[in-house]
Design a protein around this motif. Structure first.
Motif, PDB file in Angstrom:
ATOM      1  N   ASN A  56       1.022  -1.209  -0.036  1.00  0.00           N
ATOM      2  CA  ASN A  56      -0.244  -0.060  -0.009  1.00  0.00           C
ATOM      3  C   ASN A  56       0.921   0.935   0.117  1.00  0.00           C
ATOM      4  N   ASN A  57       0.306   2.250   0.207  1.00  0.00           N
ATOM      5  CA  ASN A  57       1.164   3.682   0.170  1.00  0.00           C
ATOM      6  C   ASN A  57       2.008   3.546   1.331  1.00  0.00           C
ATOM      7  N   ILE A  58       1.958   2.903   2.357  1.00  0.00           N
ATOM      8  CA  ILE A  58       3.100   3.088   3.558  1.00  0.00           C
ATOM      9  C   ILE A  58       3.998   1.948   3.363  1.00  0.00           C
ATOM     10  N   HIS A  59       3.491   0.684   2.967  1.00  0.00           N
ATOM     11  CA  HIS A  59       4.386  -0.532   3.234  1.00  0.00           C
ATOM     12  C   HIS A  59       4.697  -1.328   1.925  1.00  0.00           C
ATOM     13  N   LYS A  60       5.981  -1.565   1.853  1.00  0.00           N
ATOM     14  CA  LYS A  60       6.453  -2.411   0.702  1.00  0.00           C
ATOM     15  C   LYS A  60       7.129  -3.516   1.198  1.00  0.00           C
ATOM     16  N   GLU A  61       7.432  -4.556   0.325  1.00  0.00           N
ATOM     17  CA  GLU A  61       7.916  -5.837   0.696  1.00  0.00           C
ATOM     18  C   GLU A  61       9.229  -5.903  -0.097  1.00  0.00           C
ATOM     19  N   LEU A  62      10.430  -6.079   0.125  1.00  0.00           N
ATOM     20  CA  LEU A  62      11.688  -6.201  -0.205  1.00  0.00           C
ATOM     21  C   LEU A  62      11.667  -7.998  -0.547  1.00  0.00           C
ATOM     22  N   LYS A  88      12.587   3.857  -1.546  1.00  0.00           N
ATOM     23  CA  LYS A  88      11.605   4.058  -0.445  1.00  0.00           C
ATOM     24  C   LYS A  88      11.574   5.762  -0.440  1.00  0.00           C
ATOM     25  N   SER A  89      10.149   6.042   0.076  1.00  0.00           N
ATOM     26  CA  SER A  89       9.811   7.312   0.328  1.00  0.00           C
ATOM     27  C   SER A  89       9.891   7.652   1.718  1.00  0.00           C
ATOM     28  N   LYS A  90       9.925   8.996   2.085  1.00  0.00           N
ATOM     29  CA  LYS A  90       9.745   9.237   3.455  1.00  0.00           C
ATOM     30  C   LYS A  90       8.424   8.715   4.182  1.00  0.00           C
ATOM     31  N   GLY A  91       8.545   8.014   5.182  1.00  0.00           N
ATOM     32  CA  GLY A  91       7.507   7.603   6.048  1.00  0.00           C
ATOM     33  C   GLY A  91       7.138   6.202   5.597  1.00  0.00           C
ATOM     34  N   GLN A  92       7.541   5.741   4.582  1.00  0.00           N
ATOM     35  CA  GLN A  92       7.192   4.330   4.307  1.00  0.00           C
ATOM     36  C   GLN A  92       8.028   3.399   5.072  1.00  0.00           C
ATOM     37  N   LYS A  93       7.649   2.065   4.995  1.00  0.00           N
ATOM     38  CA  LYS A  93       8.340   0.924   5.712  1.00  0.00           C
ATOM     39  C   LYS A  93       8.455  -0.159   4.586  1.00  0.00           C
ATOM     40  N   ILE A  94       9.823  -0.579   4.724  1.00  0.00           N
ATOM     41  CA  ILE A  94      10.100  -1.905   3.735  1.00  0.00           C
ATOM     42  C   ILE A  94      10.236  -2.819   4.808  1.00  0.00           C
ATOM     43  N   TRP A  95       9.436  -4.084   4.443  1.00  0.00           N
ATOM     44  CA  TRP A  95       9.435  -5.307   5.236  1.00  0.00           C
ATOM     45  C   TRP A  95      10.233  -6.393   4.434  1.00  0.00           C
ATOM     46  N   VAL A 141      12.347 -18.176   8.915  1.00  0.00           N
ATOM     47  CA  VAL A 141      12.235 -17.203   8.418  1.00  0.00           C
ATOM     48  C   VAL A 141      12.015 -16.173   9.401  1.00  0.00           C
ATOM     49  N   LEU A 142      12.552 -14.968   9.412  1.00  0.00           N
ATOM     50  CA  LEU A 142      12.535 -13.714  10.273  1.00  0.00           C
ATOM     51  C   LEU A 142      11.699 -12.772   9.697  1.00  0.00           C
ATOM     52  N   ILE A 143      11.059 -11.908  10.449  1.00  0.00           N
ATOM     53  CA  ILE A 143      10.399 -10.521   9.816  1.00  0.00           C
ATOM     54  C   ILE A 143      11.246  -9.316  10.098  1.00  0.00           C
ATOM     55  N   LEU A 144      11.830  -8.609   9.138  1.00  0.00           N
ATOM     56  CA  LEU A 144      12.642  -7.553   9.510  1.00  0.00           C
ATOM     57  C   LEU A 144      11.987  -6.022   8.582  1.00  0.00           C
ATOM     58  N   VAL A 145      12.239  -5.168   9.361  1.00  0.00           N
ATOM     59  CA  VAL A 145      11.611  -3.822   8.713  1.00  0.00           C
ATOM     60  C   VAL A 145      12.787  -2.544   8.695  1.00  0.00           C
ATOM     61  N   GLN A 146      12.612  -2.006   7.769  1.00  0.00           N
ATOM     62  CA  GLN A 146      13.505  -0.706   7.625  1.00  0.00           C
ATOM     63  C   GLN A 146      12.220   0.447   7.888  1.00  0.00           C
ATOM     64  N   GLU A 147      12.625   1.513   8.602  1.00  0.00           N
ATOM     65  CA  GLU A 147      11.539   2.369   8.650  1.00  0.00           C
ATOM     66  C   GLU A 147      12.271   3.634   8.455  1.00  0.00           C
TER      67      GLU A 147
END
Length: 147
Positions: A56-62, A88-95, A141-147
Motif C-alpha cells: 500500500n502507500n506506506i508498506h512495501k516488501e523487499l 523508499k519514500s519518507k514515511g514508508q516502511k520496507i518489510w 524465516v524472520l520478519i525484518l523492517v526498515q523504517e
C-alpha cells in the motif's frame, strides 16, 4: 574476479527471464504491474534479480533477492538491495522475510528485527507470508523492517 556490475530497472521484455529465474528456485513469480524489479548484469549477462512489492502507500516488501551461484561473493546482492531501497519514500516502511542466517546481511542494510511487542503496524500480508514460510521451509524465516 574483477567484474563490472550494472543494476538496471526491469522492463516488460525482461519478465520472462525474471519469472523463469524465480521458477527455477521455487520463488513466486513477479507481477510487473505491482512491483519494482531490478536486474544485475555483468558482461551483458543477467546474473541477479530482486524486487519491491507494493503493499500500500506506506508498506512495501523487499524480496526475491537472487544471485546466480557463479556470481556470488561479488557484492551483487547488496547492490540489488541498496538499489531497491532507493525507491523508499519518507514515511514508508520496507518489510523483508529472509532466512535467519541472512540477518547479518540485512542488518548491514539497516533492517531491524520486527518486535511484535512494540511494533503493531505490520501488514497482514506480511504476517500471513511469514507464517507460510515457516511452515514451508526447513530454515527459520524472520520478519525484518526498515523504517
Amino acid at each position: 574476479m574483477n567484474v563490472s556490475i550494472r543494476i538496471k530497472n526491469a522492463t516488460l521484455d525482461d519478465m520472462q527471464w525474471v519469472n523463469n529465474t524465480y521458477s527455477s528456485i521455487g520463488f513466486t513469480h513477479s507481477d510487473f504491474s505491482n512491483e519494482f524489479i531490478v536486474i544485475a548484469e555483468t558482461d551483458q549477462q543477467k546474473c541477479g534479480v530482486g524486487r519491491l512489492v507494493f503493499i500500500n502507500n506506506i508498506h512495501k516488501e523487499l524480496g526475491g533477492i537472487f544471485v546466480a551461484k557463479k556470481y556470488r561473493g561479488l557484492g551483487i546482492a547488496k547492490k540489488i538491495v541498496l538499489r531497491l531501497l532507493q525507491e523508499k519514500s519518507k514515511g514508508q516502511k520496507i518489510w523483508c522475510l529472509p532466512f535467519k542466517h541472512l540477518f547479518p546481511f540485512y542488518k548491514q542494510c539497516n533492517f531491524i528485527l520486527y518486535d511484535h511487542k512494540t511494533q503493531r503496524d505490520v501488514p497482514q500480508s506480511i504476517l500471513d507470508k511469514h507464517q507460510w514460510c515457516n511452515k514451508t521451509y526447513d530454515q527459520k524465516v524472520l520478519i525484518l523492517v526498515q523504517e
